[in-house]
Design an enzyme around this catalytic site. Sequence first.
Site, PDB file in Angstrom:
ATOM      1  N   HIS A 268       0.796  -1.268   0.039  1.00 42.81           N
ATOM      2  CA  HIS A 268       0.047   0.458  -0.314  1.00 42.81           C
ATOM      3  C   HIS A 268       0.774   1.423   0.072  1.00 42.81           C
ATOM      4  O   HIS A 268       1.343   1.239  -1.154  1.00 42.81           O
ATOM      5  CB  HIS A 268      -0.720  -0.205   1.293  1.00 42.81           C
ATOM      6  CG  HIS A 268      -2.141   0.750   1.061  1.00 42.81           C
ATOM      7  ND1 HIS A 268      -2.246   1.799   0.458  1.00 42.81           N
ATOM      8  CD2 HIS A 268      -2.603   1.116   2.669  1.00 42.81           C
ATOM      9  CE1 HIS A 268      -3.259   2.640   0.616  1.00 42.81           C
ATOM     10  NE2 HIS A 268      -3.811   2.121   2.008  1.00 42.81           N
ATOM     11  N   HIS A 307      -2.875  -2.012  -9.292  1.00 42.70           N
ATOM     12  CA  HIS A 307      -3.710  -1.524  -8.667  1.00 42.70           C
ATOM     13  C   HIS A 307      -5.081  -2.147  -9.172  1.00 42.70           C
ATOM     14  O   HIS A 307      -4.999  -3.157  -9.780  1.00 42.70           O
ATOM     15  CB  HIS A 307      -4.129  -0.543  -9.084  1.00 42.70           C
ATOM     16  CG  HIS A 307      -4.479   0.698  -7.683  1.00 42.70           C
ATOM     17  ND1 HIS A 307      -6.418   0.332  -7.733  1.00 42.70           N
ATOM     18  CD2 HIS A 307      -4.063   1.412  -7.379  1.00 42.70           C
ATOM     19  CE1 HIS A 307      -5.871   0.950  -6.846  1.00 42.70           C
ATOM     20  NE2 HIS A 307      -4.954   1.982  -6.575  1.00 42.70           N
ATOM     21  N   ASP A 363       2.651   5.455  -7.132  1.00 39.55           N
ATOM     22  CA  ASP A 363       3.590   5.102  -5.877  1.00 39.55           C
ATOM     23  C   ASP A 363       5.070   4.695  -6.900  1.00 39.55           C
ATOM     24  O   ASP A 363       6.208   5.253  -6.385  1.00 39.55           O
ATOM     25  CB  ASP A 363       4.106   3.607  -5.126  1.00 39.55           C
ATOM     26  CG  ASP A 363       2.584   4.507  -3.962  1.00 39.55           C
ATOM     27  OD1 ASP A 363       1.931   3.693  -3.900  1.00 39.55           O
ATOM     28  OD2 ASP A 363       3.113   5.406  -2.936  1.00 39.55           O
TER      29      ASP A 363
HETATM   30  C1  SDX Z   1      -1.679   2.757  -3.689  1.00 36.08           C
HETATM   31  O1  SDX Z   1      -6.378   0.458  -3.001  1.00 36.08           O
HETATM   32  C2  SDX Z   1      -5.716   1.755  -3.916  1.00 36.08           C
HETATM   33  O2  SDX Z   1      -6.224   2.745  -4.149  1.00 36.08           O
HETATM   34  C3  SDX Z   1      -4.143   2.234  -2.790  1.00 36.08           C
HETATM   35  C4  SDX Z   1      -4.010   3.620  -3.396  1.00 36.08           C
HETATM   36  C5  SDX Z   1      -4.463   4.633  -3.105  1.00 36.08           C
HETATM   37  O3  SDX Z   1      -4.229   5.390  -3.180  1.00 36.08           O
HETATM   38  O4  SDX Z   1      -4.550   4.578  -1.480  1.00 36.08           O
HETATM   39  O5  SDX Z   1      -4.157   3.790  -4.909  1.00 36.08           O
HETATM   40  C6  SDX Z   1      -1.945   3.602  -2.964  1.00 36.08           C
HETATM   41  O6  SDX Z   1      -1.762   1.356  -2.603  1.00 36.08           O
HETATM   42  C7  SDX Z   1      -1.010   1.401  -5.168  1.00 36.08           C
HETATM   43  C8  SDX Z   1      -0.812   0.218  -4.903  1.00 36.08           C
HETATM   44  C9  SDX Z   1       1.178   0.291  -4.011  1.00 36.08           C
HETATM   45  N1  SDX Z   1       1.523  -0.612  -4.081  1.00 36.08           N
HETATM   46  C10 SDX Z   1       2.584  -1.513  -5.509  1.00 36.08           C
HETATM   47  O7  SDX Z   1       2.971  -0.890  -5.756  1.00 36.08           O
HETATM   48  C11 SDX Z   1       2.718  -2.253  -5.016  1.00 36.08           C
HETATM   49  C12 SDX Z   1       3.150  -3.963  -5.822  1.00 36.08           C
HETATM   50  N2  SDX Z   1       1.811  -3.920  -6.478  1.00 36.08           N
HETATM   51  C13 SDX Z   1       0.890  -5.183  -6.008  1.00 36.08           C
HETATM   52  O8  SDX Z   1       0.972  -5.539  -4.482  1.00 36.08           O
HETATM   53  C14 SDX Z   1      -0.436  -4.669  -6.260  1.00 36.08           C
HETATM   54  O9  SDX Z   1      -0.361  -4.899  -7.583  1.00 36.08           O
HETATM   55  C15 SDX Z   1      -1.648  -4.706  -5.524  1.00 36.08           C
HETATM   56  C16 SDX Z   1      -1.420  -4.667  -4.244  1.00 36.08           C
HETATM   57  C17 SDX Z   1      -1.825  -2.834  -5.675  1.00 36.08           C
HETATM   58  C18 SDX Z   1      -3.005  -5.052  -6.028  1.00 36.08           C
HETATM   59  O10 SDX Z   1      -3.252  -6.395  -5.551  1.00 36.08           O
HETATM   60  P1  SDX Z   1      -3.883  -7.512  -6.144  1.00 36.08           P
HETATM   61  O11 SDX Z   1      -5.254  -5.998  -6.965  1.00 36.08           O
HETATM   62  O12 SDX Z   1      -4.731  -8.210  -5.375  1.00 36.08           O
HETATM   63  O13 SDX Z   1      -3.542  -7.078  -7.339  1.00 36.08           O
HETATM   64  P2  SDX Z   1      -2.725  -9.205  -7.244  1.00 36.08           P
HETATM   65  O14 SDX Z   1      -2.206  -9.558  -6.263  1.00 36.08           O
HETATM   66  O15 SDX Z   1      -4.420 -10.197  -7.349  1.00 36.08           O
HETATM   67  O16 SDX Z   1      -2.248  -9.448  -8.915  1.00 36.08           O
HETATM   68  C19 SDX Z   1      -3.337  -9.888  -9.684  1.00 36.08           C
HETATM   69  C20 SDX Z   1      -1.947 -10.659 -11.005  1.00 36.08           C
HETATM   70  C21 SDX Z   1      -1.239 -11.658 -10.088  1.00 36.08           C
HETATM   71  O17 SDX Z   1      -0.793 -12.599 -10.910  1.00 36.08           O
HETATM   72  P3  SDX Z   1      -1.878 -14.384 -11.011  1.00 36.08           P
HETATM   73  O18 SDX Z   1      -1.745 -14.670  -9.861  1.00 36.08           O
HETATM   74  O19 SDX Z   1      -3.192 -13.635 -11.521  1.00 36.08           O
HETATM   75  O20 SDX Z   1      -0.748 -14.688 -11.868  1.00 36.08           O
HETATM   76  O21 SDX Z   1      -0.912  -9.500 -11.230  1.00 36.08           O
HETATM   77  C22 SDX Z   1      -0.261  -9.865 -10.602  1.00 36.08           C
HETATM   78  C23 SDX Z   1      -0.159 -10.742  -9.687  1.00 36.08           C
HETATM   79  O22 SDX Z   1       0.892 -11.531  -9.231  1.00 36.08           O
HETATM   80  N3  SDX Z   1       0.994  -8.692  -9.968  1.00 36.08           N
HETATM   81  C24 SDX Z   1       2.345  -8.167 -10.312  1.00 36.08           C
HETATM   82  C25 SDX Z   1       1.972  -7.056  -8.990  1.00 36.08           C
HETATM   83  N4  SDX Z   1       1.032  -6.391  -8.864  1.00 36.08           N
HETATM   84  C26 SDX Z   1       0.173  -7.910  -9.060  1.00 36.08           C
HETATM   85  N5  SDX Z   1       3.221  -8.748 -10.656  1.00 36.08           N
HETATM   86  C27 SDX Z   1       4.203  -8.710 -10.363  1.00 36.08           C
HETATM   87  N6  SDX Z   1       4.620  -7.211  -9.998  1.00 36.08           N
HETATM   88  C28 SDX Z   1       3.002  -6.973  -9.317  1.00 36.08           C
HETATM   89  N7  SDX Z   1       3.451  -5.229  -8.419  1.00 36.08           N
END
Ligand code: SDX
Length: 428
Positions: A268, A307, A363
């Site tokens: 997050h 996201h 971010d």
């Molecule tokens: C913020 O919610 C909000 O609005 C948050 C925010 C706000 O203003 O409050 O926008 C701020 O928190 C932005 C996000 C910052 N976090 C990151 O940058 C960390 C990296 N991102 C991931 O951890 C992820 O994308 C999340 C946590 C942001 C979202 O996770 P989800 O929606 O649970 O997505 P998921 O984990 O189910 O991913 C779907 C697929 C998966 O692959 P499969 O299982 O389908 O094969 O996408 C892949 C994930 O492995 N994936 C990624 C990835 N994010 C998702 N693979 C590599 N790198 C990534 N960053």
Amino acid sequence: MTDTLSIKDNRTGKTYEIPIQDDSIRAMDLRQIKVSDSDFGMMSYDPAYLNTASCRSSITFIDGEKGILRYRGYPIEELAEKCEYLEVAYLLIHGELPNKNQYEEWKHNITYHTMVHENVKKLLEEFRYDAHPMGMLISAIAALSTFYPDVKNIFDENSRRLQIYRLIGKMPTLAAYAYRHSQGMAYVYPNNDLEYAENFLTMMYKPPASSNYKANPVLSKALDVLFVLHADHEQNASTSAMRGVGSTHADPFSSAAAATAALYGPLHGGANEEVVRMLEEIGSKDKVPEIIRQVKEKKRLLMGFGHRVYRNYDPRARIVKKIADEVFAVTGRNKLLDIALELEKVALSDEYFISKHLYPNVDFYSGLIYQAMGFPMDIFPVLFAIPRMSGWLAQWQEMLADSEQKISRPRQIYTGYPERHLDSTPRQ
Ligand code: SDX
């Protein structure tokens, strides 16, 4: 055609008409679906709430497919270009932008609540020099609730207004104090003559002995725009923590401490710090293919990408990228930008990322700006928490006023042992 869902339970042959409102159904309307009358009734199962609305809200609108973000109906692009952060904080909390008099009164009240009790400095002194400032901030926000017994009067509008002034006003002071503690430097008190972001930069960077320090106006303005971009984002994890803790009628300081703790997580608000650590680890553009390979082999996440809601470019990331140029013109270009741009270019042309809708989020670039502005990496999530306080408070107030809301308490699907007894269970 009617606005209902016809559900046929094939276990019993019964059908049910479930009303549809706002393209949704009430989960409680499922409880009537039973096999026998003694059943509890059907629930919906939605780990991490991927497809569950927890509330009705009029504060922030996001269209994840189109990459749209609006606060109280205004596009984020317009607010970032034309409004100051405190104007946007007013908008989030009151629902409309302030007129001149309202804005002057709002700014005055927040400015005159930037000071913290001297005991807070002693509290912060007890942390090690290398304590993460987010841990200090979470503790300090919770501790502040003990200085104001009136914080518990959450149904008194005047008390809520005062707590809102205090929390928005004191966040920059707590953040700056945590930073100065980590640097072994004397604290700099807030200056009531300075605007919000400039006051924060001054408390952060004013040398104790200097009397004529002035924060660079380009950097103050850039930080104020970044505060606008981070002010709210509907029902994200930290806002859900604010609403969840607030639903128990805990005071807003304790609820905000919980929200700050949720924001700290690297998935997050802690991601902005992890992005820069990742870019520093990559070290050069020619190492980008190796990182992309590791990500595709699921050995690591590409921090700053992806996201839950945006299946397109995060509109805030686009604006942050523009701010970077203005900041680097003052601070000098952050060399990590080249690696970030290469990472984005490669990822956005790779089917793996395209198929998973992985685009840069807010971010991905913000940390590069913060680093260029001289902030240490562990302060980055603190820079997210400062402006998000107004969003958390707007959401908290809306939750309290919502007659449909009550204490937040999800159900579960039990997967444990059936009843068993101690005397019939041999100890291993
Ligand atoms: C913020 O919610 C909000 O609005 C948050 C925010 C706000 O203003 O409050 O926008 C701020 O928190 C932005 C996000 C910052 N976090 C990151 O940058 C960390 C990296 N991102 C991931 O951890 C992820 O994308 C999340 C946590 C942001 C979202 O996770 P989800 O929606 O649970 O997505 P998921 O984990 O189910 O991913 C779907 C697929 C998966 O692959 P499969 O299982 O389908 O094969 O996408 C892949 C994930 O492995 N994936 C990624 C990835 N994010 C998702 N693979 C590599 N790198 C990534 N960053």
